[in-house]
Scaffold this motif. Structure first.
Motif: not given
Length: 462
Positions: A266, A271, A275, A277, A308, A311, A368-369
């Motif tokens: 990350t 990022l 966000d 993620t 999840r 960030v 983003r994952n």
């Protein structure tokens, strides 16, 4: 590397006195279970390499013909049963076997790190009807590479490993025992009345419109970086993750390592702190439905957990916070969740609403994952065709940014090898993070203010 194809032929099951011939021939198709239908509609691939003296191609092919009588699914095609349900047709069409050669030695031709070069050592995965393909490539040094492609809707990694070990036994003239039934659906009957206790739309299923509208754009060249983590490093990482955890909570090595890599990737990606993620983690239903499903069940029995967070929370909180997110998300995919999935998949809602298996951006950007596949518990190095264990194993090269693959150490010393696919401009920052235990408290602002994290994000963009 110049791979020269020598021959291509079809291998069909050969039945002997130990084969389940009457059972296999009394069944013309195997209806796919709900778990099969939500697995990826694609082939997975890998290669094994064996030092000389390796068994002959003829011996490997003979063993394959023997083992196919116990696993007739691989010799069939995908189609529909008499009720028009998706099924594996047991038509004995066979397995495609390709023989090839390379004029150079294995060490000269095959790179240590995963790259597109490895694709030439496995059969093509595109435009084929065979559910299993095999390529036997001989090198000038006598090494043998066995590359294969297997359709994922026939078996998950646990089941595929079971088949590979059985194939090796068949090549060595040993008995092959398959205890699991060919019937898949009877093990996963919906409850009466059904209890859909969880939301499965947007998790295992999505609308066809949503699937068509997905658009992932490339940001650069994808590099698969291979990281090696020693037993000592992993022990310290696990201790660090457990420090500050809830009472009596001890995270596993995999939970701790996923938490560490999730944060490292990350930050390397640079990022935005706002966000969201997530990580996609496979959960094996054999451990959740143990009272009803044997451990050697052959088919797919996987659902997914999706821990999840934002960030900012991910990189500014202690490591145990991230490990706890992962632990809870995996624990929540429990027996109740698996049974709820079966009830929903059998309710008629999927057909009525036009739902399809939730798509994964294979060959594209995970954005983003992360998508984490762990092969640590698979018996990867128990495959023996008669010349001993493999000295090399490599999953197929798949250009998916954000794909993370865990493999056990070849020598069985507790080390873990991790393949992480990233855009090339993010690899340098990731390398600085992935081997650093001190990064959690000093260098990268995990427990400090966001300005320090911004500095690392800027480094990731250079």
């Amino acid at each position: 590397m110049n791979v020269r194809v020598v021959s291509t032929k079809i291998i069909k099951p050969v039945h002997d006195h130990n084969s389940p011939q009457p059972i296999a021939r009394s069944i013309t198709s195997i209806t796919l279970s709900a778990f099969d239908r939500v697995s990826e509609d694609m082939h997975i691939a890998a290669i094994y390499a064996f030092r000389p003296p390796a068994p002959s191609n003829s011996a490997v092919a003979t063993g394959l013909a023997r083992v196919l009588s116990h696993y007739p699914e691989w010799a069939g095609w995908l189609g529909h049963d008499e009720n028009n349900n998706p099924a594996i047709l047991l038509n004995d069409k066979g397995v495609k076997l390709t023989e090839a050669s390379v004029d150079s030695t294995f060490d000269e031709a095959v790179p240590l790190d995963l790259s597109p070069v490895h694709l030439s050592l496995q059969p093509s995965k595109h435009g084929i009807e065979e559910l299993l393909q095999v390529q036997l490539t001989r090198f000038a040094c006598g090494a043998l590479v066995v590359g294969y492609t297997m359709h994922h809707r026939v078996a998950d990694g646990h089941a595929a490993s079971q088949f590979l070990v059985a194939w090796g036994r068949a090549c060595r003239g040993l008995e092959v025992h398959r205890h699991s039934s060919l019937d898949r659906c009877s093990l996963f009957s919906p409850r009466n009345p059904p209890h859909v206790d969880f939301e499965h739309r947007g998790v295992e299923f999505a609308s066809e419109e949503f699937a068509r509208c997905l658009d992932y754009s490339f940001k650069g060249k994808i590099i698969t970086y291979k990281a090696h983590f020693t037993k000592e490093f992993l022990k310290k990482l696990k201790s660090q993750a457990t420090s500050g955890a809830p009472p009596r909570r001890s995270y596993t090595t995999v939970e701790s390592l996923v938490a560490h890599l999730w944060r490292a990737v990350t930050i390397a990606r640079g990022l935005d702190k706002n966000d969201t993620t997530n990580v996609r983690i496979s959960v094996n239903g054999r451990t959740r439905l143990r009272r009803n499903v044997p451990d050697d069940y052959f088919g797919n029995l996987i659902l997914w957990a999706y821990p999840r967070t934002t960030v900012k929370e991910l990189v500014s909180r202690p490591l145990h916070y991230v490990a706890e997110l992962i632990h809870r998300a995996v624990a929540d995919v429990d027996e109740r969740y698996f049974k709820s999935f079966v009830d929903f998949a059998s309710s008629g809602a999927v057909e009525a609403e036009g739902l399809v298996p939730a798509p994964e951006p294979k060959g594209r950007d995970m954005c983003r994952n992360l998508d984490v596949d762990s092969w640590i518990r698979f018996p990867l190095y128990e495959l023996d065709f008669g010349g001993g264990s493999p000295f090399y194993f490599m999953p197929s090269y798949v250009p998916v940014e954000g794909l993370v693959n865990f493999l056990p150490s070849l020598v069985g010393d507790g080390r873990i090898e991790v393949h992480v696919s990233l855009f090339d401009h993010n690899v340098a920052a990731f390398q600085q993070l992935c081997y650093s235990l001190d990064a959690d408290t000093r260098n990268y602002g995990y427990n400090h203010n966001w300005d320090q994290v911004d500095k690392v994000k800027e480094m990731a963009r250079l």
